[in-house]
Design an enzyme around this catalytic site. Structure first.
Site, mmCIF file in Angstrom:
data_model
loop_
_atom_site.group_PDB
_atom_site.id
_atom_site.type_symbol
_atom_site.label_atom_id
_atom_site.label_comp_id
_atom_site.label_asym_id
_atom_site.label_seq_id
_atom_site.Cartn_x
_atom_site.Cartn_y
_atom_site.Cartn_z
ATOM 1 N N ASN A 109 0.835 -1.208 0.000
ATOM 2 C CA ASN A 109 0.000 0.000 0.000
ATOM 3 C C ASN A 109 0.865 1.251 0.000
ATOM 4 O OD1 ASN A 109 -2.088 -1.803 0.140
ATOM 5 N ND2 ASN A 109 -2.379 -1.582 2.354
ATOM 6 N N VAL A 110 0.336 2.285 -0.620
ATOM 7 C CA VAL A 110 1.101 3.540 -0.784
ATOM 8 C C VAL A 110 0.469 4.671 0.026
ATOM 9 C CG1 VAL A 110 1.941 2.878 -3.077
ATOM 10 C CG2 VAL A 110 -0.219 4.139 -2.881
ATOM 11 N N ASP A 111 -0.517 4.312 0.892
ATOM 12 C CA ASP A 111 -1.339 5.341 1.561
ATOM 13 C C ASP A 111 -0.798 5.804 2.914
ATOM 14 O OD1 ASP A 111 -3.737 2.662 2.225
ATOM 15 O OD2 ASP A 111 -1.927 3.206 3.334
ATOM 16 N N HIS A 126 5.967 -0.730 -2.682
ATOM 17 C CA HIS A 126 5.559 -0.009 -3.893
ATOM 18 C C HIS A 126 5.646 1.505 -3.710
ATOM 19 C CE1 HIS A 126 3.067 -3.754 -5.284
ATOM 20 N NE2 HIS A 126 4.362 -3.913 -5.395
ATOM 21 N N CYS A 134 11.280 14.639 -8.324
ATOM 22 C CA CYS A 134 11.580 15.366 -9.563
ATOM 23 C C CYS A 134 12.154 14.404 -10.598
ATOM 24 C CB CYS A 134 12.595 16.472 -9.263
ATOM 25 S SG CYS A 134 13.152 17.340 -10.752
ATOM 26 N N SER A 196 -4.590 -9.750 -3.024
ATOM 27 C CA SER A 196 -5.093 -10.777 -3.961
ATOM 28 C C SER A 196 -3.979 -11.732 -4.359
ATOM 29 C CB SER A 196 -5.673 -10.094 -5.215
ATOM 30 O OG SER A 196 -4.683 -9.257 -5.800
ATOM 31 N N ASN A 220 -8.431 -12.806 4.605
ATOM 32 C CA ASN A 220 -9.020 -12.251 3.392
ATOM 33 C C ASN A 220 -10.468 -12.731 3.320
ATOM 34 O OD1 ASN A 220 -9.659 -11.646 0.615
ATOM 35 N ND2 ASN A 220 -7.445 -11.554 0.207
ATOM 36 N N GLU A 222 -11.958 -13.411 0.747
ATOM 37 C CA GLU A 222 -12.019 -14.370 -0.373
ATOM 38 C C GLU A 222 -10.754 -15.229 -0.411
ATOM 39 O OE1 GLU A 222 -14.276 -10.949 -3.036
ATOM 40 O OE2 GLU A 222 -12.560 -12.026 -3.890
HETATM 41 P P1 OAD Z 1 -6.156 -6.029 -4.864
HETATM 42 O O1 OAD Z 1 -7.254 -5.069 -5.124
HETATM 43 O O2 OAD Z 1 -5.567 -6.816 -5.987
HETATM 44 O O3 OAD Z 1 -6.670 -7.112 -3.798
HETATM 45 C C1 OAD Z 1 -7.323 -6.670 -2.635
HETATM 46 C C2 OAD Z 1 -7.550 -7.905 -1.770
HETATM 47 O O4 OAD Z 1 -8.113 -7.476 -0.534
HETATM 48 C C3 OAD Z 1 -8.524 -8.896 -2.388
HETATM 49 O O5 OAD Z 1 -8.020 -10.211 -2.236
HETATM 50 C C4 OAD Z 1 -9.803 -8.722 -1.533
HETATM 51 O O6 OAD Z 1 -10.513 -9.948 -1.390
HETATM 52 C C5 OAD Z 1 -9.204 -8.306 -0.222
HETATM 53 N N1 OAD Z 1 -10.078 -7.508 0.638
HETATM 54 C C6 OAD Z 1 -11.077 -6.676 0.283
HETATM 55 N N2 OAD Z 1 -11.622 -6.106 1.394
HETATM 56 C C7 OAD Z 1 -10.914 -6.601 2.470
HETATM 57 C C8 OAD Z 1 -10.968 -6.416 3.878
HETATM 58 N N3 OAD Z 1 -11.872 -5.592 4.425
HETATM 59 N N4 OAD Z 1 -10.092 -7.083 4.672
HETATM 60 C C9 OAD Z 1 -9.186 -7.939 4.119
HETATM 61 N N5 OAD Z 1 -9.072 -8.153 2.785
HETATM 62 C C10 OAD Z 1 -9.925 -7.491 1.979
HETATM 63 O O7 OAD Z 1 -5.018 -5.227 -4.090
HETATM 64 P P2 OAD Z 1 -3.540 -5.705 -3.824
HETATM 65 O O8 OAD Z 1 -3.463 -7.178 -3.599
HETATM 66 O O9 OAD Z 1 -2.990 -4.830 -2.763
HETATM 67 O O10 OAD Z 1 0.449 -2.388 -7.479
HETATM 68 O O11 OAD Z 1 -2.818 -5.338 -5.230
HETATM 69 C C11 OAD Z 1 -1.411 -5.531 -5.328
HETATM 70 C C12 OAD Z 1 -0.858 -4.464 -6.230
HETATM 71 O O12 OAD Z 1 -1.582 -4.427 -7.494
HETATM 72 C C13 OAD Z 1 -0.992 -3.049 -5.690
HETATM 73 O O13 OAD Z 1 0.031 -2.742 -4.798
HETATM 74 C C14 OAD Z 1 -0.892 -2.245 -6.968
HETATM 75 C C15 OAD Z 1 -1.870 -3.035 -7.801
HETATM 76 O O14 OAD Z 1 -1.726 -2.796 -9.150
HETATM 77 C C16 OAD Z 1 1.043 -1.279 -8.023
HETATM 78 O O15 OAD Z 1 0.465 -0.214 -8.058
HETATM 79 C C17 OAD Z 1 2.408 -1.529 -8.557
#
Ligand code: OAD
Length: 259
Positions: A109-111, A126, A134, A196, A220, A222
């Site tokens: 996460n970037v937040d 990330h 810059c 995911s 998760n 899912e």
């Molecule tokens: P995703 O959107 O791919 O996956 C989010 C995951 O969180 C899914 O498996 C959901 O089931 C789960 N989820 C949703 N709500 C939840 C909750 N309340 N508690 C727990 N889990 C929950 O996001 P990331 O896996 O973070 O990369 O994606 C990985 C990377 O892909 C990101 O860092 C970004 C994106 O493109 C870059 O920007 C390089």
């Protein structure tokens, strides 16, 4: 198949762990109100094409569009607050380090919500949307808390400013990767939370932890590609399950004992 009582199993493993490594993704911030990427209806990639926004080519082609979108996300993240899942992870780190253990939080996460929740040993795989750099000098800037007024923004040196995040096709920061690999090879418990597990290298971190002999868990709502690989699979929201794990951790033995 999710375990009968994975929360107690994860809490038991945390209680006796010497070094816990946690990998988080956008799901951990979902309950703070920030969108995930791949959730079908609400994820960012459902309404935006990542190839048009999150790549160096996109920035090259349309720096105004890309910087407007990232500044909008930056402001959105600042308007959100850490949720009970972020806060529970910060407490777990505090308890583990207080008894001589190690806690490494690897986040995609970037937040910066983990930092705002009080987590200390955070590795931003990330980068972060809260720092921009810059493109001419590489110098980093923390923009003010209000929306930017010029797009694309420029540095005092006149170069374009871009968010200090990893775009598709870019390498992860070397220092972050090195820290992640060191922690994964040393840990005795690995937890994947709210991701995911489809974006590498983070999606393959579980294999490093397993070869180091670590117990593994996932939180998760899912299942993901790593669900069949974990020892404990807890179905549910991190904002609800992590506080339960924290409650069940109770008094903890000094690090490394009782495994
Ligand atoms: P995703 O959107 O791919 O996956 C989010 C995951 O969180 C899914 O498996 C959901 O089931 C789960 N989820 C949703 N709500 C939840 C909750 N309340 N508690 C727990 N889990 C929950 O996001 P990331 O896996 O973070 O990369 O994606 C990985 C990377 O892909 C990101 O860092 C970004 C994106 O493109 C870059 O920007 C390089």
């Amino acid at each position: 198949m999710p375990d009968a009582d994975p929360i107690s199993a994860i809490a038991k493993a945390v209680r006796s762990a010497r070094h816990v490594v946690v990998l988080t993704g956008a799901g951990v911030s979902a309950e703070s109100g920030t969108p995930t990427f791949r959730d079908a209806m609400t994820g960012l990639w459902a309404s935006f094409n990542p190839q048009e926004l999150a790549t160096p080519e996109a920035f090259e082609k349309n720096p105004e569009l890309v910087t407007r979108w990232y500044d909008q996300r930056r402001i959105g993240c600042m308007a959100c607050a850490p949720n009970p899942g972020h806060l529970a992870l910060a407490r777990l780190e505090e308890q583990l380090t207080a008894r001589g253990g190690r806690f490494t939080l690897l986040t995609q996460n970037v937040d910066r919500l983990h930092h705002r929740a009080g987590s200390i040993n955070v590795v931003e795989l990330h980068g972060t949307i809260m720092v921009w750099r810059c493109t001419r000098t590489g110098r980093e800037f923390t923009p003010p808390a209000e929306p930017m007024t010029e797009f694309p923004p420029r540095s005092p040196a006149g170069g374009l400013l871009r968010p200090n995040v990893v775009w598709f096709g870019e390498m992860l920061p070397e220092s972050a990767l090195a820290a992640a690999f060191e922690a994964l090879q040393d840990c005795d418990l690995f937890l994947s939370i709210g991701t995911s597990s489809v974006v590498h290298p983070a999606a393959s971190f579980i294999h490093i932890a397993k070869s180091a002999g670590a117990a593994t868990g996932e939180i998760n709502p899912e299942s993901t590609p790593i669900t069949p690989l974990v020892d404990f699979a807890a179905r549910g929201k991190s904002g609800e399950l992590l506080p339960l794990i924290l409650d069940r951790c109770g008094p903890q033995a000094p690090a490394g004992e009782g495994r």
